[in-house]
Design an enzyme around this catalytic site. Structure first.
Site, PDB file in Angstrom:
ATOM      1  CE  LYS A  63      -4.061  -0.101   0.714  1.00  0.00           C
ATOM      2  NZ  LYS A  63      -5.033  -0.243  -0.251  1.00  0.00           N
ATOM      3  CB  THR A  76      -2.461  -3.760  -0.277  1.00  0.00           C
ATOM      4  OG1 THR A  76      -3.780  -3.306  -0.813  1.00  0.00           O
ATOM      5  CG2 THR A  76      -1.824  -4.336  -1.404  1.00  0.00           C
ATOM      6  CG  HIS A  89      20.575  27.883 -14.710  1.00  0.00           C
ATOM      7  ND1 HIS A  89      22.000  27.388 -14.697  1.00  0.00           N
ATOM      8  CD2 HIS A  89      20.141  26.885 -15.608  1.00  0.00           C
ATOM      9  CE1 HIS A  89      22.306  26.486 -15.373  1.00  0.00           C
ATOM     10  NE2 HIS A  89      21.120  26.126 -15.772  1.00  0.00           N
TER      11      HIS A  89
END
Length: 299
Positions: free
Chosen positions: A12, A57, A251
């Site tokens: 999960k 899960t 930059h």
């Protein structure tokens, strides 16, 4: 044509967990994103759809929340170790567990001296991360951070590089150096027999070394700065064997103010968000093996 089942896992992903610890009028908060991945004897579920060896899960999700109550969350690493050990030792068909955790930081909001400390403000974009892997015998603990934004407004140059017919970049002898640091480091601790580190203190030390090296390096390239940061973490003690960085070069270009009759003496910049240079490298303790995946995305 016959096929062979390769490496597989299930679990999960991105279980959002907020754990409040109430110490009288002072509260503490842990805000986590926990992803579980389990591997083991899973041939039948893939070949014929038999779920006899499959822990749902949904159960792994429930375990995350139950463990938050039963064990608390002292640190992301400690919580991940509790979970990984549980899945491998409680289920015969689970041979390996990987727990990835992303932590979101909160700071206290002062309340004017009334003694009640339960108000918080989210701290920027930076996130603490960790990945715990356990196979029943050995541990691998990888910690790190992502989106740690740093900037030096001077003490950075970039010149002497290769130039060809397509090169237009001007050499810079005083530039802004900025990046969003993503880093993962692998702790030497790998067996229950060894004393477990203080995970919070180890994380704080690594983060502090990264920041100190960034601020203290007169940089001739972002690669040089990366290497200095990694070396600082490795040499700060014997806990870390490997550290990997991914550093975008954020930059900042000087704006041409001459059309307005103004001189730009390294004062006014255009901050470009893309495209950007991306610098990545691993720094290892001598004799150590590189084990951190190239992809630094943990969740």
């Amino acid at each position: 044509m016959p096929t062979i089942l390769g490496q597989n896992q299930y679990g999960k992903a991105e279980n959002r967990l907020v754990r409040i610890t109430r110490d009288g009028t002072t509260h503490h908060i842990k805000d986590l994103n926990v992803s579980i991945a389990l591997s083991g004897d899973m041939d039948d579920v893939h070949h014929c759809g038999s779920n006899a060896h499959v822990l749902p899960t949904d159960t792994t999700k429930n375990t995350v929340y139950a463990f938050a109550k039963e064990h608390g969350v002292a640190s992301a690493e400690q919580f991940g170790i509790h979970l990984a050990r549980h899945f491998v030792t409680s289920q015969e068909t689970i041979h390996r567990a990987r727990v990835r955790i992303e932590e979101y930081a909160w700071e206290r909001i002062p309340r004017g001296g009334d003694g009640r400390e339960h108000s918080f403000v989210r701290s920027g974009r930076e996130r603490r991360v960790c990945e715990i892997t356990y196979d029943g015998g050995r541990w691998q603990v990888i910690a790190g951070l992502t989106d740690l934004t740093v900037l030096n407004s001077t003490d950075s140059e970039f010149w002497g590089y290769v130039k060809d017919r397509y090169t237009t970049l001007k050499e810079a002898y005083d530039r802004i150096l900025a990046t969003d640091v993503s880093a993962r480091w692998r702790y030497r601790w790998s067996a229950d027999a060894a004393p477990m580190p203080d995970w919070d203190a180890a994380y704080a030390r690594a983060r502090a070394e990264i920041l100190a090296a960034f601020a203290g390096t007169y940089s001739l390239s972002l690669q040089q700065t990366l290497h200095r940061m990694g070396t600082a973490v490795i040499e700060s003690g014997d806990l870390v064997d490997e550290i990997r960085f991914s550093l975008p070069n954020n930059h900042h270009f000087l704006v041409d103010l001459e059309p307005f009759g103004l001189k730009n003496d390294n004062e006014v910049y255009f901050a470009a968000d893309r495209p950007y240079g991306l610098i990545e490298a691993t720094v290892l303790r001598e004799g150590a093996e590189a084990l951190i995946p190239v992809d630094l995305t943990l969740v």
